[in-house]
Design a protein around this motif. Structure first.
Motif, mmCIF file in Angstrom:
data_model
loop_
_atom_site.group_PDB
_atom_site.id
_atom_site.type_symbol
_atom_site.label_atom_id
_atom_site.label_comp_id
_atom_site.label_asym_id
_atom_site.label_seq_id
_atom_site.Cartn_x
_atom_site.Cartn_y
_atom_site.Cartn_z
ATOM 1 N N LEU A 90 8.685 0.562 -3.077
ATOM 2 C CA LEU A 90 9.205 -0.768 -2.771
ATOM 3 C C LEU A 90 9.673 -1.450 -4.056
ATOM 4 C CD1 LEU A 90 6.487 -1.974 -0.239
ATOM 5 C CD2 LEU A 90 8.824 -1.261 0.295
ATOM 6 N N GLN A 107 13.440 -7.307 -4.473
ATOM 7 C CA GLN A 107 14.105 -7.307 -3.172
ATOM 8 C C GLN A 107 13.217 -7.953 -2.112
ATOM 9 O OE1 GLN A 107 17.244 -6.491 -2.767
ATOM 10 N NE2 GLN A 107 17.481 -5.835 -4.887
ATOM 11 N N THR A 108 11.934 -7.640 -2.124
ATOM 12 C CA THR A 108 11.031 -8.221 -1.127
ATOM 13 C C THR A 108 10.862 -9.719 -1.365
ATOM 14 O OG1 THR A 108 9.032 -7.695 -2.414
ATOM 15 C CG2 THR A 108 9.788 -6.049 -0.856
ATOM 16 N N CYS A 109 10.842 -10.142 -2.623
ATOM 17 C CA CYS A 109 10.637 -11.551 -2.953
ATOM 18 C C CYS A 109 11.865 -12.384 -2.610
ATOM 19 C CB CYS A 109 10.291 -11.675 -4.437
ATOM 20 S SG CYS A 109 9.901 -13.354 -4.971
ATOM 21 N N GLU A 167 4.839 -11.374 -1.203
ATOM 22 C CA GLU A 167 5.947 -10.767 -0.458
ATOM 23 C C GLU A 167 5.917 -9.246 -0.571
ATOM 24 O OE1 GLU A 167 7.466 -12.535 1.655
ATOM 25 O OE2 GLU A 167 6.572 -14.375 0.881
ATOM 26 N N LEU A 168 5.535 -8.733 -1.736
ATOM 27 C CA LEU A 168 5.378 -7.283 -1.871
ATOM 28 C C LEU A 168 4.252 -6.781 -0.971
ATOM 29 C CD1 LEU A 168 6.248 -4.659 -3.344
ATOM 30 C CD2 LEU A 168 4.521 -5.202 -5.077
ATOM 31 N N ALA A 199 5.474 -6.632 2.637
ATOM 32 C CA ALA A 199 6.329 -5.469 2.873
ATOM 33 C C ALA A 199 5.509 -4.185 2.914
ATOM 34 C CB ALA A 199 7.394 -5.384 1.784
#
Length: 233
Positions: free
Chosen positions: A101, A105-107, A215-216, A219
């Motif tokens: 991951l 991008q996740t944040c 957020e990580l 995901a």
């Protein structure tokens, strides 16, 4: 058995916080319904910002050793709760046998749709690397970088968290948030996994704060639970 691999230790407290978030985000009624984690807590990896900014010792060999350790143990996904380490995301992803991951991008995916200007609170190395600026630009969001004085306080906040001085870290961070709010900034990304630990020591943050570690973790849990890793065989 499918496991989540965590390449951590950068820093140790942020790694423990990330693990705590994974546990709390997992809907479970028993031990057996939680997600299996294999954690490589490797605090001796060379300083990422020093390498990016000053040409300091290269952390990539140690990062790849950590990926190799997780590869040998057959993990099915890798998460890295250190933003600055994602400067080397490409070679780490290439070395990994499992998906990796990307924390930025996740944040950035969690930024409110109405936000058009978002502050970046990160190490100097992550800012120089520019991967957050690119991720925001891809969504037509203007990244707002702290000025030199603010960035010195952000760096001090991060150092104090690493040293376990959380109250002092929170005071440093609050000063920065007040200054950003006075500039009309309404949202900030906590793009260093130490910063959320400082933010807990602020009674009423004046900005919307988006936690890269959280957020990580979201995901990570989503990926694993969609594949049934939380269900006993």
């Amino acid at each position: 058995m499918a496991m989540i691999g965590i390449l951590g230790g950068m820093g140790p407290l942020a790694t423990v916080d990330f693990m705590d978030k994974i546990v709390r985000l997992t809907h479970a009624n028993s031990d057996q319904e939680h997600l299996p984690l294999l954690v490589a807590n490797l605090p001796h990896i060379e300083d990422r910002s020093s390498a990016i900014i000053d040409g300091g010792a290269d952390p990539l060999p140690a990062l790849l050793d950590g990926i190799d350790l997780l590869n040998r143990n057959g993990v099915g996904l890798i998460a890295i709760p250190c933003n600055s380490a994602h400067h080397w995301y490409g070679p780490m992803r290439a070395r990994s046998k499992a998906p990796v991951l990307h924390i930025a991008q996740t944040c950035v995916a969690a930024v409110p749709r109405a936000a058009r200007r978002v502050a970046l609170l990160a190490t100097g190395g992550a800012l120089v690397s520019g991967f957050y600026q690119q991720a925001l630009a891809d969504l037509d969001i203007e990244p707002v970088l702290p000025d030199e004085s603010m960035q010195l306080r952000v760096a001090a906040c991060i150092r104090e968290v690493k040293a376990g001085k959380l109250d002092a870290a929170g005071a440093r961070l609050e000063d920065v948030l007040i200054a950003l709010a006075s500039q009309g900034v309404g949202t900030a990304l906590m793009a260093c996994t130490e910063i959320p630990l400082a933010a807990r020591h602020i009674a009423s943050p004046p900005l919307i704060l988006i936690d890269s570690s959280l957020e990580l973790a979201r995901a990570t849990v989503k990926y694993a639970c969609e594949r049934g890793w939380n269900r006993p065989a």
